[in-house]
Design a protein around this motif. Structure first.
Motif, PDB file in Angstrom:
ATOM      1  N   MET A   1     -21.268  37.895 -83.939  1.00 29.41           N
ATOM      2  CA  MET A   1     -20.622  38.616 -85.042  1.00 29.41           C
ATOM      3  C   MET A   1     -20.795  37.817 -86.320  1.00 29.41           C
ATOM      4  N   SER A   2     -21.184  38.463 -87.374  1.00 24.02           N
ATOM      5  CA  SER A   2     -21.443  37.758 -88.623  1.00 24.02           C
ATOM      6  C   SER A   2     -20.197  37.676 -89.472  1.00 24.02           C
ATOM      7  N   PHE A   3     -20.240  36.824 -90.486  1.00 24.38           N
ATOM      8  CA  PHE A   3     -19.158  36.743 -91.446  1.00 24.38           C
ATOM      9  C   PHE A   3     -19.760  36.600 -92.826  1.00 24.38           C
ATOM     10  N   SER A   4     -18.987  36.869 -93.825  1.00 23.79           N
ATOM     11  CA  SER A   4     -19.502  36.812 -95.195  1.00 23.79           C
ATOM     12  C   SER A   4     -18.493  36.148 -96.099  1.00 23.79           C
ATOM     13  N   LEU A   5     -18.947  35.786 -97.276  1.00 24.60           N
ATOM     14  CA  LEU A   5     -18.066  35.186 -98.265  1.00 24.60           C
ATOM     15  C   LEU A   5     -17.107  36.259 -98.777  1.00 24.60           C
ATOM     16  N   THR A   6     -15.822  36.071 -98.511  1.00 27.41           N
ATOM     17  CA  THR A   6     -14.855  37.101 -98.880  1.00 27.41           C
ATOM     18  C   THR A   6     -13.845  36.641 -99.898  1.00 27.41           C
ATOM     19  N   ALA A   7     -13.760  35.345-100.127  1.00 23.50           N
ATOM     20  CA  ALA A   7     -12.767  34.892-101.095  1.00 23.50           C
ATOM     21  C   ALA A   7     -13.220  33.600-101.739  1.00 23.50           C
ATOM     22  N   VAL A   8     -12.963  33.466-103.011  1.00 23.21           N
ATOM     23  CA  VAL A   8     -13.217  32.226-103.736  1.00 23.21           C
ATOM     24  C   VAL A   8     -11.985  31.923-104.559  1.00 23.21           C
ATOM     25  N   ARG A   9     -11.409  30.744-104.384  1.00 23.83           N
ATOM     26  CA  ARG A   9     -10.244  30.391-105.171  1.00 23.83           C
ATOM     27  C   ARG A   9     -10.325  28.923-105.540  1.00 23.83           C
ATOM     28  N   ARG A  10      -9.610  28.510-106.571  1.00 25.23           N
ATOM     29  CA  ARG A  10      -9.629  27.127-107.032  1.00 25.23           C
ATOM     30  C   ARG A  10      -8.266  26.501-106.826  1.00 25.23           C
ATOM     31  N   LEU A  11      -8.281  25.309-106.228  1.00 23.10           N
ATOM     32  CA  LEU A  11      -7.057  24.558-106.008  1.00 23.10           C
ATOM     33  C   LEU A  11      -7.090  23.322-106.877  1.00 23.10           C
ATOM     34  N   LEU A  12      -6.057  23.101-107.661  1.00 19.78           N
ATOM     35  CA  LEU A  12      -6.024  21.947-108.551  1.00 19.78           C
ATOM     36  C   LEU A  12      -5.388  20.759-107.856  1.00 19.78           C
ATOM     37  N   LEU A  13      -6.175  19.713-107.671  1.00 24.07           N
ATOM     38  CA  LEU A  13      -5.664  18.445-107.192  1.00 24.07           C
ATOM     39  C   LEU A  13      -5.532  17.534-108.407  1.00 24.07           C
ATOM     40  N   PRO A  14      -4.749  16.467-108.305  1.00 18.49           N
ATOM     41  CA  PRO A  14      -4.575  15.590-109.469  1.00 18.49           C
ATOM     42  C   PRO A  14      -5.909  15.125-110.026  1.00 18.49           C
ATOM     43  N   ALA A  29      -9.936  34.569 -88.308  1.00 16.86           N
ATOM     44  CA  ALA A  29     -10.718  33.387 -87.960  1.00 16.86           C
ATOM     45  C   ALA A  29     -10.100  32.659 -86.783  1.00 16.86           C
ATOM     46  N   GLU A  30     -10.936  32.242 -85.855  1.00 23.34           N
ATOM     47  CA  GLU A  30     -10.464  31.525 -84.671  1.00 23.34           C
ATOM     48  C   GLU A  30     -10.698  30.022 -84.823  1.00 23.34           C
ATOM     49  N   ILE A  31     -11.932  29.649 -85.146  1.00 20.11           N
ATOM     50  CA  ILE A  31     -12.241  28.240 -85.338  1.00 20.11           C
ATOM     51  C   ILE A  31     -12.213  27.962 -86.835  1.00 20.11           C
ATOM     52  N   HIS A  32     -11.461  26.946 -87.252  1.00 16.91           N
ATOM     53  CA  HIS A  32     -11.314  26.634 -88.674  1.00 16.91           C
ATOM     54  C   HIS A  32     -11.928  25.267 -88.939  1.00 16.91           C
ATOM     55  N   ILE A  33     -12.935  25.241 -89.787  1.00 11.74           N
ATOM     56  CA  ILE A  33     -13.643  24.001 -90.111  1.00 11.74           C
ATOM     57  C   ILE A  33     -13.416  23.656 -91.572  1.00 11.74           C
ATOM     58  N   LYS A  65     -15.041  33.780 -83.872  1.00 15.60           N
ATOM     59  CA  LYS A  65     -15.005  33.887 -85.328  1.00 15.60           C
ATOM     60  C   LYS A  65     -14.784  32.490 -85.925  1.00 15.60           C
ATOM     61  N   VAL A  66     -15.299  32.258 -87.126  1.00 12.67           N
ATOM     62  CA  VAL A  66     -15.201  30.942 -87.747  1.00 12.67           C
ATOM     63  C   VAL A  66     -14.823  31.092 -89.210  1.00 12.67           C
ATOM     64  N   ARG A  67     -14.050  30.143 -89.692  1.00 11.01           N
ATOM     65  CA  ARG A  67     -13.675  30.106 -91.110  1.00 11.01           C
ATOM     66  C   ARG A  67     -13.943  28.708 -91.645  1.00 11.01           C
ATOM     67  N   PHE A  68     -14.552  28.637 -92.828  1.00  9.62           N
ATOM     68  CA  PHE A  68     -14.834  27.365 -93.486  1.00  9.62           C
ATOM     69  C   PHE A  68     -13.996  27.267 -94.757  1.00  9.62           C
ATOM     70  N   THR A  69     -13.345  26.134 -94.945  1.00 11.31           N
ATOM     71  CA  THR A  69     -12.652  25.850 -96.199  1.00 11.31           C
ATOM     72  C   THR A  69     -13.317  24.641 -96.837  1.00 11.31           C
ATOM     73  N   VAL A  70     -13.880  24.847 -98.028  1.00 10.84           N
ATOM     74  CA  VAL A  70     -14.671  23.819 -98.704  1.00 10.84           C
ATOM     75  C   VAL A  70     -13.893  23.247 -99.880  1.00 10.84           C
ATOM     76  N   LEU A  71     -13.722  21.930 -99.904  1.00 13.07           N
ATOM     77  CA  LEU A  71     -13.031  21.249-101.001  1.00 13.07           C
ATOM     78  C   LEU A  71     -13.962  20.248-101.674  1.00 13.07           C
ATOM     79  N   ASN A  72     -13.894  20.180-102.969  1.00 16.58           N
ATOM     80  CA  ASN A  72     -14.721  19.289-103.780  1.00 16.58           C
ATOM     81  C   ASN A  72     -14.007  17.954-103.975  1.00 16.58           C
TER      82      ASN A  72
END
Length: 389
Positions: A1-14, A29-33, A65-72
């Motif tokens: 099963m495929s997944f696509s980019l569904t949300a983009v948001r910005r989180l402010l860290l100090p 999402a089942e597996i969260h990376i 299903k997989v979900r990726f959360t990317v932080l800079n």
């Protein structure tokens, strides 16, 4: 099963904006990376292609299903540590990929290891996984440690009748790690280090350091750096007329480095992952097929010449995680400590996995798992990479 980019948001860290990309609806999402990358700052030339490789992943993980959360992390260790804490305590991730460079990776490993969350670093420093104790029992890395590439460099110097070298490297854990190994290998093989200089990744000039290197008259110079800051010493050496061979680590092997250095890089050598010269590899090389496959995928999406060994590191990491997840799902459910432990154990048990950058054989004593097949020597000719036989 495929997944696509569904949300983009910005989180402010100090002090820095941390971009978060979520692939697939969170509720499903089942597996969260969690992913920690240098998307801005001196390491951006590594982090951006790594994120681009992540966006190529259009499938699930081992049928889940997989979900990726990317932080800079902004190429900052403190921010990397804060990002890691967020991923662990708020996002409850099963595994972390990152960081892009060695200093932020050390911060990620410290926090994640204490919490029992496995990490696959995309950086190169051996200190990420060595020694195999404490938090590092939860850490893995795919780029080869310093010994393999340094041996290749010193052997190449000797092959060309060189007897002395000078080093210049970034003043952080990446540069220090390479310097320590270079000192050991050079001494063992009878090559004398006649000068050793350092500079900060944010420095705008290395004139003073290069003047000292030239005064020592080395047969070759070995630069220990990562990202575009690695071009600075080589540019200065060229401008001051140095004619000996200049070597770099694969930490600088990207198109931004070529762009910044321009003609001053011509003739320079570096040890790199085979994927950078995939089509030039011998057909008998086991890495050629997966390397060419990745290049075709990546350049098919981002254009001819866009290939990146840093992107390939992310891709190989995803493939290894997929293999480990298939085993771990038989033992526990995602989101549990048992699943995280099973993932760690499965990655540690990786055997004869052929990726785009090498053949991986992990073990309790080796959380890197690559051998000499993970590096080749290339020369910069006409603004591109040429495999050296």
């Amino acid at each position: 099963m495929s997944f696509s980019l569904t949300a983009v948001r910005r989180l402010l860290l100090p002090g820095v904006a941390a971009a978060t990309l979520a692939f697939g609806p969170a509720a499903r999402a089942e597996i969260h990376i969690g992913v920690v990358l240098s998307l801005t700052g001196p390491g951006a030339s590594l982090g951006i292609p790594e994120e681009n490789a992540l966006k190529l992943w259009t499938g699930d993980l081992a049928g889940e299903k997989v979900r990726f959360t990317v932080l800079n992390d902004n190429t900052d260790s403190t921010t990397a540590a804060k990002n890691t804490q967020k991923l662990i305590t708020e996002e409850k991730v099963d595994l972390i990929l990152g960081a892009s460079l060695t200093p932020p990776s050390l911060a990620v490993v410290e926090s994640a290891g204490q919490a029992g969350v496995p990490v696959i670093s995309l950086a190169g420093g051996g200190a990420i996984v060595l020694p195999q104790d404490g938090p590092r029992k939860w850490a893995f890395k795919l780029s080869p440690t310093e010994l393999i590439s340094t041996n290749m460099v010193i052997d190449h110097v000797l092959k060309n009748k060189g007897k002395t070298i000078a080093t210049i490297g970034v003043a952080n854990s990446y540069g220090d790690g390479f310097l320590k190994v270079t000192e050991q290998v050079a001494a063992a093989k009878g090559v004398k280090i006649v000068a050793s200089e350092k500079y900060a990744p944010t420095d705008q000039s290395v004139t003073a350091q290069v003047v000292k290197i030239l005064a020592a008259n080395p047969d070759a110079v070995f630069i220990h750096s990562a990202g575009t800051p690695g071009a600075l010493p080589q540019i200065e050496l060229a401008k001051r007329g140095y004619k000996g061979p200049v070597y770099q680590t694969q930490g600088v092997a990207n198109n931004d480095f070529l762009r910044v250095g321009g003609k001053d890089l011509e003739g320079g050598y570096m040890t790199v992952a085979p994927v950078l010269v995939a089509e030039q590899l011998a057909d008998s090389n086991p890495v050629k097929k997966p390397a060419v496959d990745f290049v075709q995928r990546f350049e098919g999406k981002y254009g001819a010449g866009s290939r990146s060994l840093f992107a390939a590191t992310m891709w190989d990491a995803l493939l290894i995680v997929q293999q480990a997840a298939a085993q771990s799902l038989k033992k526990a459910k995602p989101g549990t400590p048992e699943f995280r432990t099973a993932l760690r154990d499965a990655i540690e048990g990786t055997k004869e996995f052929v990726g785009s950058q090498g053949v991986f054989n992990m073990s309790p004593a080796d959380h890197n798992g690559v051998d000499q097949r993970s590096q080749v020597m290339v020369r910069i000719e006409g603004g591109t990479w040429k495999l050296q036989n």
